[in-house]
Motif scaffolding. Structure first.
Motif, PDB file in Angstrom:
ATOM      1  N   ASN A  58       0.818  -1.284   0.004  1.00  0.00           N
ATOM      2  CA  ASN A  58       0.018   0.082  -0.049  1.00  0.00           C
ATOM      3  C   ASN A  58       0.842   1.256  -0.022  1.00  0.00           C
ATOM      4  OD1 ASN A  58      -1.768  -2.198   0.232  1.00  0.00           O
ATOM      5  ND2 ASN A  58      -2.778  -1.511   1.829  1.00  0.00           N
ATOM      6  N   GLN A  59       0.502   2.107   0.962  1.00  0.00           N
ATOM      7  CA  GLN A  59       1.169   3.759   0.730  1.00  0.00           C
ATOM      8  C   GLN A  59       2.833   3.556   0.946  1.00  0.00           C
ATOM      9  OE1 GLN A  59      -1.575   3.005   2.498  1.00  0.00           O
ATOM     10  NE2 GLN A  59      -3.037   4.430   1.946  1.00  0.00           N
ATOM     11  N   ASP A  60       3.250   2.900   1.694  1.00  0.00           N
ATOM     12  CA  ASP A  60       4.701   2.820   1.755  1.00  0.00           C
ATOM     13  C   ASP A  60       5.340   2.261   0.509  1.00  0.00           C
ATOM     14  OD1 ASP A  60       4.803   3.586   4.180  1.00  0.00           O
ATOM     15  OD2 ASP A  60       5.021   1.717   5.242  1.00  0.00           O
ATOM     16  N   ALA A  61       4.829   1.232  -0.133  1.00  0.00           N
ATOM     17  CA  ALA A  61       5.237   0.812  -1.337  1.00  0.00           C
ATOM     18  C   ALA A  61       4.996   1.906  -2.407  1.00  0.00           C
ATOM     19  CB  ALA A  61       4.747  -0.512  -1.593  1.00  0.00           C
ATOM     20  N   TRP A  62       3.816   2.574  -2.452  1.00  0.00           N
ATOM     21  CA  TRP A  62       3.707   3.689  -3.585  1.00  0.00           C
ATOM     22  C   TRP A  62       4.559   4.624  -3.395  1.00  0.00           C
ATOM     23  CZ3 TRP A  62      -2.012   3.722  -1.864  1.00  0.00           C
ATOM     24  CH2 TRP A  62      -2.900   2.630  -2.401  1.00  0.00           C
ATOM     25  N   ARG A  63       5.235   4.999  -2.186  1.00  0.00           N
ATOM     26  CA  ARG A  63       5.906   6.227  -1.752  1.00  0.00           C
ATOM     27  C   ARG A  63       7.315   5.847  -2.551  1.00  0.00           C
ATOM     28  NH1 ARG A  63       9.429   6.652   2.050  1.00  0.00           N
ATOM     29  NH2 ARG A  63       8.240   4.813   3.272  1.00  0.00           N
ATOM     30  N   MET A  70       2.303  -6.469  -3.019  1.00  0.00           N
ATOM     31  CA  MET A  70       3.162  -6.242  -4.350  1.00  0.00           C
ATOM     32  C   MET A  70       2.634  -4.886  -4.866  1.00  0.00           C
ATOM     33  SD  MET A  70       0.230  -6.529  -5.555  1.00  0.00           S
ATOM     34  CE  MET A  70       0.946  -5.745  -7.154  1.00  0.00           C
ATOM     35  N   SER A  71       2.571  -3.955  -3.976  1.00  0.00           N
ATOM     36  CA  SER A  71       2.160  -2.391  -4.523  1.00  0.00           C
ATOM     37  C   SER A  71       3.183  -1.776  -5.079  1.00  0.00           C
ATOM     38  CB  SER A  71       1.712  -1.676  -2.970  1.00  0.00           C
ATOM     39  OG  SER A  71       0.656  -2.262  -2.404  1.00  0.00           O
ATOM     40  N   SER A 116      -7.536   0.725  -4.581  1.00  0.00           N
ATOM     41  CA  SER A 116      -6.425   0.833  -5.847  1.00  0.00           C
ATOM     42  C   SER A 116      -6.333  -0.404  -6.700  1.00  0.00           C
ATOM     43  CB  SER A 116      -5.015   1.262  -5.037  1.00  0.00           C
ATOM     44  OG  SER A 116      -4.087   1.757  -6.113  1.00  0.00           O
ATOM     45  N   ILE A 117      -6.851  -0.634  -7.619  1.00  0.00           N
ATOM     46  CA  ILE A 117      -6.640  -1.957  -8.336  1.00  0.00           C
ATOM     47  C   ILE A 117      -5.248  -2.175  -9.060  1.00  0.00           C
ATOM     48  CG2 ILE A 117      -8.179  -3.485  -9.926  1.00  0.00           C
ATOM     49  CD1 ILE A 117      -9.602  -1.791  -7.516  1.00  0.00           C
ATOM     50  N   THR A 118      -5.034  -3.445  -8.821  1.00  0.00           N
ATOM     51  CA  THR A 118      -3.849  -3.917  -9.373  1.00  0.00           C
ATOM     52  C   THR A 118      -3.985  -4.371 -10.905  1.00  0.00           C
ATOM     53  OG1 THR A 118      -3.094  -5.188  -7.393  1.00  0.00           O
ATOM     54  CG2 THR A 118      -1.850  -5.793  -9.391  1.00  0.00           C
ATOM     55  N   PHE A 119      -2.866  -3.844 -11.781  1.00  0.00           N
ATOM     56  CA  PHE A 119      -2.772  -4.184 -13.131  1.00  0.00           C
ATOM     57  C   PHE A 119      -2.090  -5.521 -13.459  1.00  0.00           C
ATOM     58  CE2 PHE A 119      -0.561  -3.604 -17.300  1.00  0.00           C
ATOM     59  CZ  PHE A 119      -1.517  -3.399 -18.099  1.00  0.00           C
ATOM     60  N   HIS A 169      -7.984  -5.058  -3.611  1.00  0.00           N
ATOM     61  CA  HIS A 169      -8.284  -3.664  -4.235  1.00  0.00           C
ATOM     62  C   HIS A 169      -7.701  -2.790  -3.452  1.00  0.00           C
ATOM     63  CE1 HIS A 169     -11.294  -4.586  -1.069  1.00  0.00           C
ATOM     64  NE2 HIS A 169     -11.378  -3.216  -0.679  1.00  0.00           N
ATOM     65  N   ARG A 170      -6.761  -3.095  -2.492  1.00  0.00           N
ATOM     66  CA  ARG A 170      -6.049  -1.885  -1.723  1.00  0.00           C
ATOM     67  C   ARG A 170      -4.538  -1.833  -2.155  1.00  0.00           C
ATOM     68  NH1 ARG A 170      -8.136  -3.910   4.631  1.00  0.00           N
ATOM     69  NH2 ARG A 170     -10.359  -3.941   3.934  1.00  0.00           N
TER      70      ARG A 170
END
Length: 215
Positions: A40-45, A73-74, A144-147, A101-102
């Motif tokens: 989630n947020q940590d990986a997106w950052r 696996m964000s 946040s949906i995974t591609f 979905h997160r």
């Protein structure tokens, strides 16, 4: 980076790049090789994918999954190639890509080729709704949906499975481009395939025998 082991262990990779795993034996009762890239947020950052990974000439004696992707696996996972591996006894799944979905991120260009196995629940499974105990314990703050794009399986044999492939995508961003070729199963005990919210799924030369009910 290369890994060569002959002990009972699990390999969990997160935010790793240009990695080789070979000549390993897994006998630890959980997933064997697990590719992750943060949550989630940590990986997106951090925005650091796990990529360019080769797994070859490995054996899993007992475990849950030969190759697992996620569910953390964000940051994204791509370019994974597993070949010439075996799971002669039993596993839950040979290849399992899991998210929810997160997570967001992406899973793309994953290959499994030349694998021999015993019995299992699924040869290939993709599940986009894996939340385990967190479903009710932690609320969803952001969708946040995974591609998911480009999953390839070729030249796989196994003795018995409940199902050959089970693809459960998210309607908001369906799974794209899955190819399953040259899969031979001694016996299928439940169903051959289930495809929900997936586009361009190609199967070729899947050979199997359905379970015969005893009279």
């Amino acid at each position: 980076v290369a890994a060569h082991f002959q002990i009972n262990f699990i390999i969990v990779m997160t935010m790793s790049r240009n990695f080789l795993i070979e000549n390993c034996v897994f006998d630890q009762g959980d997933d064997a090789v697990v590719i992750k890239a943060g949550r989630n947020q940590d990986a997106w950052r951090l925005n650091t994918p796990c990529e360019n990974i080769v797994i070859r000439h490995c054996d899993i004696l007992k475990g849950h999954t030969l190759l697992g992707i996620g569910s953390e696996m964000s940051g994204g996972v791509r370019n994974v190639y597993m070949h010439n591996c075996t799971a002669p006894d039993s596993v839950f799944r040979l290849f399992f890509a899991k998210t929810n979905h997160r997570r967001g991120g992406f899973i793309e260009n994953i290959w499994m080729k030349n694998v021999k196995a015993g019995k299992m629940q699924r040869v290939l499974e993709v599940d986009t709704d894996v939340l385990y105990q967190w479903r009710d314990l932690v609320p969803t703050y952001q969708d946040s949906i995974t591609f998911i794009n480009g999953l390839y399986m070729d030249s796989v044999t196994c003795d018995r499975t409940e199902a050959v492939y089970d693809l459960k995508g998210d309607a908001r961003l369906p799974i794209k481009n899955v190819e399953i070729r040259n899969v031979t199963v001694g016996e299928v005990t439940k169903f051959v395939k289930n495809v929900v919210n997936a586009e361009n799924v190609v199967e070729e030369n899947i050979i199997y025998k359905e379970k015969q009910d005893k009279q």
